[in-house]
Design a protein around this motif. Structure first.
Motif, mmCIF file in Angstrom:
data_model
loop_
_atom_site.group_PDB
_atom_site.id
_atom_site.type_symbol
_atom_site.label_atom_id
_atom_site.label_comp_id
_atom_site.label_asym_id
_atom_site.label_seq_id
_atom_site.Cartn_x
_atom_site.Cartn_y
_atom_site.Cartn_z
ATOM 1 N N LEU A 49 2.069 -0.595 12.768
ATOM 2 C CA LEU A 49 2.413 -1.516 11.674
ATOM 3 C C LEU A 49 3.572 -1.033 10.806
ATOM 4 C CD1 LEU A 49 -1.059 -2.771 10.370
ATOM 5 C CD2 LEU A 49 0.768 -4.159 11.323
ATOM 6 N N LYS A 50 4.425 -0.189 11.398
ATOM 7 C CA LYS A 50 5.586 0.343 10.665
ATOM 8 C C LYS A 50 5.172 1.017 9.354
ATOM 9 C CE LYS A 50 9.022 -2.764 12.636
ATOM 10 N NZ LYS A 50 8.348 -3.434 13.669
ATOM 11 N N GLY A 51 3.936 1.532 9.341
ATOM 12 C CA GLY A 51 3.438 2.236 8.168
ATOM 13 C C GLY A 51 2.775 1.354 7.132
ATOM 14 N N PHE A 52 2.659 0.057 7.393
ATOM 15 C CA PHE A 52 1.989 -0.833 6.445
ATOM 16 C C PHE A 52 0.475 -0.677 6.563
ATOM 17 C CE2 PHE A 52 6.143 -2.519 6.169
ATOM 18 C CZ PHE A 52 6.231 -3.231 4.986
ATOM 19 N N ASP A 53 -0.213 -0.930 5.470
ATOM 20 C CA ASP A 53 -1.663 -0.785 5.362
ATOM 21 C C ASP A 53 -2.347 -2.022 5.941
ATOM 22 O OD1 ASP A 53 -4.326 -0.843 4.430
ATOM 23 O OD2 ASP A 53 -3.796 -0.073 2.448
ATOM 24 N N PRO A 54 -3.074 -1.899 7.064
ATOM 25 C CA PRO A 54 -3.722 -3.077 7.658
ATOM 26 C C PRO A 54 -4.820 -3.675 6.792
ATOM 27 C CG PRO A 54 -4.420 -1.096 8.802
ATOM 28 C CD PRO A 54 -3.323 -0.688 7.850
ATOM 29 N N VAL A 55 -5.475 -2.866 5.978
ATOM 30 C CA VAL A 55 -6.563 -3.363 5.125
ATOM 31 C C VAL A 55 -6.017 -4.215 3.989
ATOM 32 C CG1 VAL A 55 -8.494 -2.669 3.628
ATOM 33 C CG2 VAL A 55 -8.054 -1.427 5.761
ATOM 34 N N ALA A 56 -4.844 -3.879 3.486
ATOM 35 C CA ALA A 56 -4.262 -4.605 2.356
ATOM 36 C C ALA A 56 -4.046 -6.084 2.663
ATOM 37 C CB ALA A 56 -2.946 -3.960 1.928
ATOM 38 N N TYR A 57 -3.779 -6.430 3.911
ATOM 39 C CA TYR A 57 -3.624 -7.842 4.265
ATOM 40 C C TYR A 57 -4.891 -8.627 3.923
ATOM 41 C CZ TYR A 57 0.546 -6.551 6.962
ATOM 42 O OH TYR A 57 1.783 -6.095 7.339
ATOM 43 N N PHE A 58 -6.022 -7.974 4.052
ATOM 44 C CA PHE A 58 -7.311 -8.627 3.822
ATOM 45 C C PHE A 58 -7.762 -8.529 2.364
ATOM 46 C CE2 PHE A 58 -7.161 -7.545 8.278
ATOM 47 C CZ PHE A 58 -7.760 -8.623 8.913
ATOM 48 N N THR A 59 -7.353 -7.476 1.668
ATOM 49 C CA THR A 59 -7.847 -7.260 0.305
ATOM 50 C C THR A 59 -6.911 -7.801 -0.769
ATOM 51 O OG1 THR A 59 -6.928 -5.016 0.281
ATOM 52 C CG2 THR A 59 -9.243 -5.264 0.965
ATOM 53 N N VAL A 60 -5.619 -7.515 -0.666
ATOM 54 C CA VAL A 60 -4.666 -8.007 -1.667
ATOM 55 C C VAL A 60 -3.820 -9.148 -1.117
ATOM 56 C CG1 VAL A 60 -4.604 -5.853 -2.965
ATOM 57 C CG2 VAL A 60 -2.912 -6.241 -1.175
ATOM 58 N N HIS A 61 -4.047 -9.486 0.146
ATOM 59 C CA HIS A 61 -3.369 -10.618 0.808
ATOM 60 C C HIS A 61 -1.852 -10.500 0.729
ATOM 61 C CE1 HIS A 61 -7.396 -12.184 0.967
ATOM 62 N NE2 HIS A 61 -7.486 -12.034 -0.336
ATOM 63 N N SER A 62 -1.387 -9.278 0.984
ATOM 64 C CA SER A 62 0.042 -9.016 0.925
ATOM 65 C C SER A 62 0.366 -7.789 1.771
ATOM 66 C CB SER A 62 0.444 -8.752 -0.527
ATOM 67 O OG SER A 62 1.807 -8.446 -0.617
ATOM 68 N N PRO A 63 1.533 -7.787 2.415
ATOM 69 C CA PRO A 63 1.937 -6.570 3.118
ATOM 70 C C PRO A 63 2.152 -5.453 2.101
ATOM 71 C CG PRO A 63 3.398 -8.414 3.654
ATOM 72 C CD PRO A 63 2.509 -8.858 2.540
ATOM 73 N N THR A 64 1.528 -4.321 2.334
ATOM 74 C CA THR A 64 1.597 -3.199 1.403
ATOM 75 C C THR A 64 1.885 -1.938 2.203
ATOM 76 O OG1 THR A 64 -0.050 -4.290 0.002
ATOM 77 C CG2 THR A 64 0.326 -1.939 -0.375
ATOM 78 N N LEU A 65 2.940 -1.261 1.846
ATOM 79 C CA LEU A 65 3.303 -0.043 2.558
ATOM 80 C C LEU A 65 2.236 1.021 2.319
ATOM 81 C CD1 LEU A 65 5.534 0.855 4.435
ATOM 82 C CD2 LEU A 65 6.753 1.745 2.457
ATOM 83 N N GLY A 66 1.832 1.666 3.386
ATOM 84 C CA GLY A 66 0.841 2.728 3.286
ATOM 85 C C GLY A 66 1.486 4.050 2.909
ATOM 86 N N ASN A 67 0.639 5.040 2.745
ATOM 87 C CA ASN A 67 1.061 6.374 2.378
ATOM 88 C C ASN A 67 0.512 7.322 3.436
ATOM 89 O OD1 ASN A 67 1.107 8.994 1.223
ATOM 90 N ND2 ASN A 67 0.965 8.151 -0.845
ATOM 91 N N ALA A 68 1.357 8.196 3.964
ATOM 92 C CA ALA A 68 0.928 9.129 5.009
ATOM 93 C C ALA A 68 -0.215 10.031 4.549
ATOM 94 C CB ALA A 68 2.110 9.969 5.488
ATOM 95 N N ALA A 69 -0.389 10.181 3.241
ATOM 96 C CA ALA A 69 -1.497 10.994 2.722
ATOM 97 C C ALA A 69 -2.849 10.353 3.033
ATOM 98 C CB ALA A 69 -1.346 11.191 1.217
ATOM 99 N N TYR A 70 -2.855 9.051 3.249
ATOM 100 C CA TYR A 70 -4.077 8.325 3.612
ATOM 101 C C TYR A 70 -3.865 7.775 5.019
ATOM 102 C CZ TYR A 70 -4.379 8.322 -1.485
ATOM 103 O OH TYR A 70 -4.391 8.688 -2.806
ATOM 104 N N SER A 71 -4.222 8.548 6.011
ATOM 105 C CA SER A 71 -3.979 8.173 7.404
ATOM 106 C C SER A 71 -5.246 8.265 8.230
ATOM 107 C CB SER A 71 -2.922 9.089 8.028
ATOM 108 O OG SER A 71 -1.691 8.947 7.376
#
Length: 167
Positions: A49-71
């Motif tokens: 997902l190019k580093g985007f957070d897959p859960v954020a699509y379901f929770t905040v309903h928006s593409p949200t860039l993830g952080n490598a610290a939470y992998s």
């Protein structure tokens, strides 16, 4: 070649040509590695997902860039998350949050192709995350959402382990 396969191949080629000529899909819109036979679309660092957070699509309903610290690692690839909470949700049910068709373009899969998925061109349908190669292609995909999803699920088993350049 049977008439059915010829018609299907001709239709797919014609549809893709019209999208490219019409400027709706860049000619470089293939998966990261055109020679890869992986069923999950990843970057050079094996991140989905190019580093985007897959859960954020379901929770905040928006593409949200993830952080490598939470992998987390799922099916041999790495996913990044924007928070420890999203990481925990994913770890509890990764199959629910992971994008369909390995994060490849859902419209492309419906047409027997593996194109890169754009994390900004997304839609959740019946609890499943789908990506498209561009927002313009997504508009075409949405014109027959049930038909395109059904067609993609029919085609995916035959192409998921093939390299994009062979399709």
């Amino acid at each position: 070649m049977s008439p059915f396969i010829f018609r299907r191949t001709f239709f797919a080629s014609a549809m893709l040509a019209s999208l490219i000529v019409g400027g709706l899909m860049p000619t470089s819109a293939l998966a990261y590695d055109e020679a890869s036979t992986a069923a999950i679309n990843v970057d050079a660092k094996n991140v989905a997902l190019k580093g985007f957070d897959p859960v954020a699509y379901f929770t905040v309903h928006s593409p949200t860039l993830g952080n490598a610290a939470y992998s987390a690692n799922h099916n041999g690839v790495t996913y990044h998350f924007s928070s420890q909470e999203n990481l925990a949700k994913f770890n509890a049910n990764p199959a629910y949050y992971a994008p369909q068709f390995g994060g490849f373009c859902a419209m492309g899969v419906a047409l027997d192709k593996k194109f890169d998925g754009d994390p900004e061109a997304w839609k959740i349908v019946e609890g499943k995350l789908y990506l498209n190669v561009t927002k313009q292609v997504q508009k075409k995909w949405l014109e027959d959402l049930p038909g395109n999803i059904n067609k993609a699920y029919q085609e995916w088993p035959a192409i998921k382990d093939k390299a994009p350049k062979t399709l």
